[in-house]
Design a protein around this motif. Structure first.
Motif, short mmCIF file in Angstrom:
data_model
loop_
_atom_site.label_atom_id
_atom_site.label_comp_id
_atom_site.label_asym_id
_atom_site.label_seq_id
_atom_site.Cartn_x
_atom_site.Cartn_y
_atom_site.Cartn_z
N ALA A 294 0.71 -1.36 0.05
CA ALA A 294 -0.01 0.02 -0.01
C ALA A 294 0.79 1.21 0.12
CB ALA A 294 -1.16 -0.07 1.04
N ASP A 295 2.01 1.13 0.77
CA ASP A 295 2.78 2.37 0.90
C ASP A 295 3.41 2.76 -0.57
OD1 ASP A 295 4.53 0.40 1.02
OD2 ASP A 295 5.88 1.11 2.44
N VAL A 296 3.90 1.99 -1.42
CA VAL A 296 4.43 2.23 -2.57
C VAL A 296 3.56 2.79 -3.56
CG1 VAL A 296 5.92 1.05 -4.40
CG2 VAL A 296 6.26 0.43 -2.25
N LEU A 297 2.41 2.02 -3.52
CA LEU A 297 1.35 2.42 -4.34
C LEU A 297 0.58 3.79 -4.04
CD1 LEU A 297 -0.64 -0.90 -4.78
CD2 LEU A 297 0.93 0.00 -6.37
N ALA A 298 0.81 3.98 -2.87
CA ALA A 298 0.07 5.24 -2.54
C ALA A 298 1.13 6.45 -2.99
CB ALA A 298 0.12 5.51 -1.08
N ARG A 299 2.39 6.25 -2.96
CA ARG A 299 3.18 7.51 -3.41
C ARG A 299 3.02 7.49 -4.89
NH1 ARG A 299 6.66 5.23 0.72
NH2 ARG A 299 7.56 3.42 -0.57
N ALA A 300 3.06 6.25 -5.62
CA ALA A 300 2.88 6.23 -7.16
C ALA A 300 1.57 6.95 -7.63
CB ALA A 300 2.81 4.79 -7.33
N ILE A 301 0.31 6.66 -6.80
CA ILE A 301 -0.95 7.41 -7.17
C ILE A 301 -1.03 8.74 -6.61
CG2 ILE A 301 -3.45 7.46 -6.27
CD1 ILE A 301 -3.15 4.63 -5.85
N ASP A 302 -0.22 9.17 -5.51
CA ASP A 302 -0.20 10.51 -5.16
C ASP A 302 0.76 11.32 -6.30
OD1 ASP A 302 -1.63 10.00 -3.12
OD2 ASP A 302 -0.15 10.05 -1.65
N ALA A 303 1.67 10.81 -6.92
CA ALA A 303 2.38 11.55 -7.92
C ALA A 303 1.77 11.76 -9.02
CB ALA A 303 3.86 10.65 -8.14
N ALA A 304 1.08 10.63 -9.39
CA ALA A 304 0.20 10.83 -10.74
C ALA A 304 -0.89 11.54 -10.73
CB ALA A 304 -0.36 9.17 -11.12
N ALA A 305 -1.56 11.72 -9.46
CA ALA A 305 -2.85 12.71 -9.29
C ALA A 305 -2.64 13.26 -8.19
CB ALA A 305 -4.13 11.48 -9.13
N PRO A 306 -1.97 14.68 -8.29
CA PRO A 306 -1.84 15.63 -7.36
C PRO A 306 -2.94 16.40 -6.93
CG PRO A 306 -0.91 16.48 -9.26
CD PRO A 306 -1.28 15.19 -9.70
N GLU A 307 -2.98 16.92 -6.06
CA GLU A 307 -4.41 17.52 -5.49
C GLU A 307 -5.08 18.32 -6.50
OE1 GLU A 307 -5.94 20.08 -1.73
OE2 GLU A 307 -3.95 19.92 -1.66
N GLY A 308 -6.30 18.24 -6.58
CA GLY A 308 -7.00 18.87 -7.80
C GLY A 308 -7.20 18.07 -9.21
N ASP A 309 -6.48 16.85 -8.89
CA ASP A 309 -6.92 15.99 -10.29
C ASP A 309 -8.09 15.27 -10.28
OD1 ASP A 309 -6.64 14.10 -12.20
OD2 ASP A 309 -4.42 14.05 -12.18
N SER A 310 -9.10 15.91 -10.84
CA SER A 310 -10.38 15.17 -10.60
C SER A 310 -10.56 13.73 -11.35
CB SER A 310 -11.51 16.14 -11.26
OG SER A 310 -11.24 16.38 -12.71
N ARG A 311 -9.30 13.37 -12.26
CA ARG A 311 -9.68 11.97 -12.81
C ARG A 311 -10.10 10.86 -12.05
NH1 ARG A 311 -4.21 11.25 -16.01
NH2 ARG A 311 -3.58 12.16 -14.09
N PRO A 312 -10.96 9.90 -12.45
CA PRO A 312 -11.30 8.59 -11.67
C PRO A 312 -10.11 7.81 -11.59
CG PRO A 312 -12.50 8.56 -13.85
CD PRO A 312 -11.71 10.11 -13.72
N ARG A 313 -10.13 6.95 -10.56
CA ARG A 313 -8.68 6.21 -10.25
C ARG A 313 -9.43 4.79 -10.41
NH1 ARG A 313 -6.53 9.36 -4.99
NH2 ARG A 313 -5.97 11.37 -5.96
N LEU A 314 -8.89 3.84 -11.52
CA LEU A 314 -9.54 2.87 -11.73
C LEU A 314 -8.39 1.55 -11.30
CD1 LEU A 314 -10.83 3.45 -15.10
CD2 LEU A 314 -11.77 3.86 -13.14
#
Length: 241
Positions: free
Chosen positions: A71-91
């Motif tokens: 979870a910690d590795v994936l969280a960093r990856a997702i946070d980098a891909a979708a910074p605050e304000g990114d409204s794209r759905p996460r699949l």
């Protein structure tokens, strides 16, 4: 070629970024990508690991076979891909997700794009699903070796519906699942092939008859192959009468 920023942006989180764009670099999707109608970025999940081995997985809590993505590795990856304000759905592509439907594809295609996480091994730590608000998506009742093939399928289905990608807008509205029905049979030249001809109604020039024939054929094919879809089919005016 368009000069404005693409309205549809896809970011794929994967252990195999070299798989992208893959088939999405050809035909309709490839031309649209080259022309800037959509954008694609593939990020290597291992880049967000912190140990010298770039580990992204660990043994499952409670025991069992295989490995689970951390979870910690994936969280960093997702946070980098979708910074605050990114409204794209996460699949999250996973066989336990809700089935992908044409209706969901249309919604995605009309939006700003998607961030797609490709699972591997035995899956991902459950805490990342809730912690990063992931929408679990399944593309069929099968188990794949990873989420990349499912991500390619999902993006292909979305991209073809982006305005300007297909030559005729009807191509996206008059096909299987567009009205909870499978598509009717199609024919083209030659008029006679191995003794079989084109149904006369299709060469009659009578558009009302053709429309009625196609509707009847769609219902017949759906009844035979996907009867579950018929419950979702809107009734026609003459049937209501």
């Amino acid at each position: 070629m368009t000069t404005s920023a693409p309205a549809f942006r896809a970011t794929v989180l994967t252990l195999y970024p070299e798989m992208f764009p893959g088939p999405l670099g050809y035909a309709l999707a490839g031309r649209a990508l080259a022309n800037g109608l959509w954008a694609l970025e593939a990020l290597q999940i291992r880049d967000f690991a912190t140990d010298k081995h770039r580990s992204v997985d660990d043994t499952p809590a409670g025991g069992g076979p295989g490995m689970v993505m951390r979870a910690d590795v994936l969280a960093r990856a997702i946070d980098a891909a979708a910074p605050e304000g990114d409204s794209r759905p996460r699949l999250l592509m996973t066989p336990r997700g809700r089935p992908l439907t044409q209706a969901r594809v249309r919604d995605l295609a009309a939006g700003p794009g998607a961030i797609i996480l490709c699972g591997r091994f035995e899956g991902v730590d459950e805490r990342i699903v809730a912690g990063r608000d992931l929408e679990e998506v399944c593309v069929g009742d099968v188990v794949l070796s990873g989420g990349e093939a499912a991500a390619l399928l999902t993006l292909d289905a979305c991209v073809r519906l982006i305005p300007g990608v297909m030559g005729k807008i009807e191509s996206g509205t008059d096909e299987s699942f567009s009205q909870a029905l499978l598509e009717y049979p199609q024919y083209t030249r030659p008029q006679l092939f191995e003794g079989a001809g084109i149904p006369e109604v299709l060469t009659s020039g009578d558009h009302a008859r053709i429309a009625a024939w196609r509707r009847a054929q769609s219902e017949a094919v759906t009844r035979e192959r996907r009867p579950d879809l018929l419950a979702q089919t809107p009734a026609q005016p003459e049937k209501r009468r």
